[in-house]
Design an enzyme around this catalytic site. Structure first.
Site, short mmCIF file in Angstrom:
data_model
loop_
_atom_site.label_atom_id
_atom_site.label_comp_id
_atom_site.label_asym_id
_atom_site.label_seq_id
_atom_site.Cartn_x
_atom_site.Cartn_y
_atom_site.Cartn_z
N HIS A 175 0.83 -1.20 0.00
CA HIS A 175 0.00 0.00 0.00
C HIS A 175 0.87 1.25 0.00
O HIS A 175 1.83 1.35 0.76
CB HIS A 175 -0.92 0.03 1.22
N SER A 176 0.51 2.20 -0.87
CA SER A 176 1.19 3.49 -0.96
C SER A 176 2.69 3.26 -1.22
O SER A 176 3.04 2.61 -2.20
CB SER A 176 0.92 4.31 0.31
N MET A 177 3.58 3.76 -0.38
CA MET A 177 5.00 3.51 -0.57
C MET A 177 5.28 2.02 -0.72
O MET A 177 6.14 1.62 -1.53
CB MET A 177 5.80 4.06 0.62
N SER A 182 -1.61 -0.84 -4.14
CA SER A 182 -2.74 -0.17 -3.50
C SER A 182 -2.40 1.28 -3.16
O SER A 182 -1.39 1.55 -2.51
CB SER A 182 -3.10 -0.95 -2.22
#
Length: 233
Positions: A77-79, A105
């Protein structure tokens, strides 16, 4: 299904513990392996990553020891999504068999990552931005002792993303990609659809209610998607 390892990559400022609750909702054949980043969680005493290459060198060695002759997938997720993608590229480049599936994500496609300089902001401005992103608990943001611990970690993670430079060579993965996004996030459908250009295999896109941290409020539905998807492998 045959056994499948699922490596889960935390977002900026997060540790492997954010994924621990997922274990009880995954199919019996899926083994959850949350990724322990340097500088937090079980690796609190290690030095945080200086950049993406630093992270990839470390995590390549961590993942490689688990996957010999074993099916595996990534969720980030994200990073964490960006690291998962780049780690997949590194594994393939080193001749290691790729994941069966990569779930990315809440992160733009690699060629659409925007350059910011949030990690360089003075402390109060940086904390204000963290508050706006709504990913850091209020009790942490307003606790000076906790922020003395978390600020260096967060700055390091933001620097990793903000100084990331996409290299287009061999950008398409030999793995299926499913992209997930929050319908109330700044990262929208038009950003996420471009992930289709980063796989030679199948691509899927799924939106959920909520902002950037939609995974916290939609974990049941997301885990259902993961279970259904990996059961096919």
């Amino acid at each position: 299904m045959n056994n499948m390892l699922l490596f889960c990559f935390p977002y900026a400022g997060g540790s492997e513990s954010i994924y621990y609750p997922w274990r009880k909702h995954l199919l019996p054949g899926i083994e959850l392996l949350p990724i322990p980043y340097a500088g937090r969680g079980t690796r609190f005493r290690d030095t945080c990553y200086k950049n993406m290459d630093d992270a990839l060198c470390d995590l390549f060695e961590y993942v490689k020891k688990y996957i010999s002759g074993t099916k595996y997938s990534f969720f980030g997720h994200s990073m964490g999504g960006l690291i998962a993608y780049e780690l997949c590229r590194k594994l393939e480049g080193e001749g290691v068999h790729p994941p069966k599936h990569v779930f990315v994500s809440g992160v733009r496609a690699p060629n659409r990552i925007r350059s910011h300089h949030l990690h360089q902001l003075p402390e109060e401005e940086f904390k204000k931005k963290l508050d706006e992103l709504n990913g850091t608990p209020k009790e942490v943001l307003h606790n000076r002792q906790l922020m003395e611990i978390f600020l260096p970690i967060l700055r390091s993670d933001f620097r990793l993303i903000e100084e990331y430079a996409f290299m287009p060579d061999n950008a398409r993965l030999n793995a299926n990609i499913t992209a997930l996004y929050g319908k109330g996030d700044d990262i929208v459908y038009e950003d996420m659809i471009h992930w289709k250009d980063f796989t030679k295999e199948q691509f899927g896109l799924q939106g959920y209610p909520g902002g950037h941290f939609f995974i916290n409020d939609n974990d049941f539905d997301i885990l259902h998607l993961i279970n259904e998807t990996l059961a096919e492998h």
